[in-house]
Scaffold this active site. Sequence first.
Site, short mmCIF file in Angstrom:
data_model
loop_
_atom_site.label_atom_id
_atom_site.label_comp_id
_atom_site.label_asym_id
_atom_site.label_seq_id
_atom_site.Cartn_x
_atom_site.Cartn_y
_atom_site.Cartn_z
N GLU A 1 1.62 -91.23 73.75
CA GLU A 1 2.51 -91.22 74.93
C GLU A 1 3.28 -92.53 75.03
O GLU A 1 4.46 -92.54 75.39
CB GLU A 1 1.71 -90.97 76.21
N ALA B 1 -1.54 -84.98 77.78
CA ALA B 1 -0.92 -86.05 78.56
C ALA B 1 0.59 -85.86 78.54
O ALA B 1 1.10 -85.02 77.80
CB ALA B 1 -1.26 -87.41 77.96
N1 B3K Z 1 5.44 -83.99 75.74
C1 B3K Z 1 4.17 -83.56 76.28
C2 B3K Z 1 3.90 -82.11 76.11
C3 B3K Z 1 4.53 -81.24 77.11
C4 B3K Z 1 4.03 -79.83 76.96
C5 B3K Z 1 4.75 -78.90 77.85
N2 B3K Z 1 4.18 -77.59 77.80
C6 B3K Z 1 3.04 -84.34 75.72
C7 B3K Z 1 3.26 -84.94 74.40
O1 B3K Z 1 3.50 -84.29 73.41
O2 B3K Z 1 3.21 -86.13 74.31
ZN ZN Z 2 4.33 -85.89 72.33
#
Ligand code: B3K
Ligand code: ZN
Length: 861
Positions: free
Chosen positions: A303, A267
């Site tokens: 998230e 996500a």
């Molecule tokens: N921040 C995103 C992950 C993005 C990955 C890019 N290759 C999801 C998370 O860690 O919440």
């Molecule tokens: Zn994250």
Amino acid sequence: MSEAQTISPQQLQAKHLADYRPPEFLIPELSLSFQLEPKQTRVTAVSRVKRKGSHNEPLQLDGDELELEQLLVNGEPADYRLEPGKLLLETELNEFELTLVTRISPADNSALEGLYMSDGAYCTQCEAEGFRRITYFLDRPDVLAKYQVRIEADKAFPFLLSNGNLLEKGEMADGRHFAIWQDPFPKPAYLFALVAGDFDLLEDSFTTRSGREVKLQVFVDKGNLHKAGHAMASLKKAMAWDESRFDLEYDLDIYMVVAVDFFNMGAMENKGLNIFNTKYVLADRDTATDDDFHGIESVIGHEYFHNWTGNRVTCRDWFQLSLKEGLTVFRDQEFSSDLGSRAVNRIHAIKVIKNQQFAEDSGPMSHPIRPESVIEMNNFYTVTVYNKGAEVIRMMHTLLGEQAFQAGMKLYFERHDGQAVTCDDFVAAMEDASGKDLTQFRLWYSQAGTPQVTVTDEYDASTQTYRLHLKQFTPVRAGEAAKAALHIPFSLELLGNDGNALVNRVFDFTQAEQTLEFKDISARPIPSLLQDFSAPVKLKYDYSTVQLLCLLRHAGSEVARWEAAMSLFSRAVWANVTLLEQGQGMHLDPRVVDGFRGVILDEALDKGLAAEILKLLSVSSLIEQADKVELDALLLARDFVIEAIATGCEDELLARYRQLLPLDEAAARSLKNTLLWLLAKVSDEHESLIEQQFASASGMTDALGALLAANDANCDCRDALMQAFEQRWNQTPLVMDKWFSLQAMAEDDEVIARLETLLQHPAFSLNNPNRVRSLVGSFAAANVRQFHRQDGKGYAFLTAMLKQLNRLNPQVAARIITPLIQFAKFDAGRQAKMKACLQELLAMPELSRDLYEKVSRALED
Ligand code: B3K
Ligand code: ZN
């Protein structure tokens, strides 16, 4: 475009943390306008650009696979230069408006980065560096802009979504319509999101502690509304938990979650508009297991928690990724632990570190939680940055205690809200709020590798003194500088003969060698060391069987009881490996069987914990315990010990299984399914239990539990059950993923041939990352026996898949290659075959940066 471009040598060069420079220009405001068409989307980006300080450098914007149609400076055409991955603009202006019109093709974007199409809907993924596939921009996390976004599309896409609040929407001629969104919070480009499509919508609301009403929306594929409820309930729990435990409240009037079928990871925390893999949204009892429900709660939480740890305070540069990821994983782990079983959640987290992170950290991709050099950033969304990063936060929490830790969080937000900062800034806030010196502790951010802690002890009856001698050292890999002693919070319990705790506390273990002395100890105690895995280190202490059996029964920590059981099991396996090597018959100490029997019989023991204990250990976690592995002997020895435990406890397993059968509760199901898995190992006699459970299962957990038992023991009923399952679920992709994984994990010699056929299965597609992970990823990562078969066919199968994925989706390819680059522990024959596959990949004409980085590091190793 879908295919990987030819990559210039300069794009294959690593970037270094040491080379970080603040941006030379800022873009405080950006207005984006999208005219959506599958093959020809037009993006107009109007930026307000400001020179920072006085210098004459050109403005250098990042861009990838873009077709530039127009460039205007203050409304007038201007000269510019294009270089691989860059647009350069020489100008003497200190502040100007830059207009860029680019064209992109979402329908051809199979890499799923930037703007792409997922099953007919437009969506985006911009972290880490995907925004540059939408327009030329300063695509770095320390450039924060306020966004206004206009989306225009055919009305066949009724929902037009972006970050922030909806300003306006309206109809246009020719069956088209538009929406304008404005996000009041400045954000880096990686948090930008856009969605356009037709969905079913579940709506609800949450009233924050200060009384603001937030509209909550979960968008799912048509026909799936009944599967969105758990995600919505989880979101509301997450919002309430963040207020009560971390004092953090949501800040916009709307929070949207969109579930899409095609997604490279779990996500994405885009401001106000999370985009999710359907796997972490859709669930009902028929199609999702208890583990799936738990996974959804935790990812929805993760998230959501990013809104403060990641979005309000973000990273200065990508080397600081653990600033937001380690911290947010820690927060989601605490969320799950506060809501469910703390011990079981902790065990899951420990398993990730011991099985996956330790493997990463002793292989070619070893890096500190704050990496120092990176070729492709997407390769660093790792178990090291995320999960070891969370352990580092947890250690600070252990050292400071909840109250001081929360004071540190408060100070961190007071100082840095709205900023892009570093890991050091975080530690400084913890330090300043608590008064605890974390100078030495900071080494956890810069030193890679797993520290080894060796413990010996002595007891002096005459003075009633007990001493523990601790030694630590971190292995140094080729090219690495010498490593210093780390600040290790060492949690310890000493048990007396009656099983009572004599000592229970956390020590600061800061020197290479240190002795802990305990007085007034009337008999030699049993030490429970590194309780709850108080630091991500490898612990060596020569426990006796009697000590481990005592810890299994009496340790004050449930996690320590699990650890003791795992040690009993793994010591038994390794002892049998030795017997095999000496040409002797295998044997299991009956006291070990007694220990596990006690767990099966203990009705007072938490069922979830009992299940964790009886799951024993996977082959890969055993491999992680050794420096070199004779795989064939290890597989034989593990099978032998599991069968010996199961056979020795057959009656108890059966009785407890029957007792648990009617219980409708997740922990009971988990234990029951583990017992069934063990029973299947005893003999064919218990196949009828598997068939009955499968036939009468009232949900996915029990159906899958039965299938797993049949699959793992290669029961006669396996094929018939698999077929029945396929017939029932072939129209439900997420359920078919479970079926593909089971297929991939079957350990018989025909498995690869079957997998090759399954690539043509109507439900399979190499373009969908979930399918690829289920079929190909599970085979490589979880089917150790067949992936590492001596004839090399397992390696060849993965390599053939990687060659195709390299063009289609480099990110997914680079993820599932992991077992192939971790070859150091295997025998020379296997190593040679693995390396030959890597050479073959390296020689490919258009090898992506993602695979190039991993393959070249592995071959240099
Ligand atoms: N921040 C995103 C992950 C993005 C990955 C890019 N290759 C999801 C998370 O860690 O919440
Ligand atoms: Zn994250």
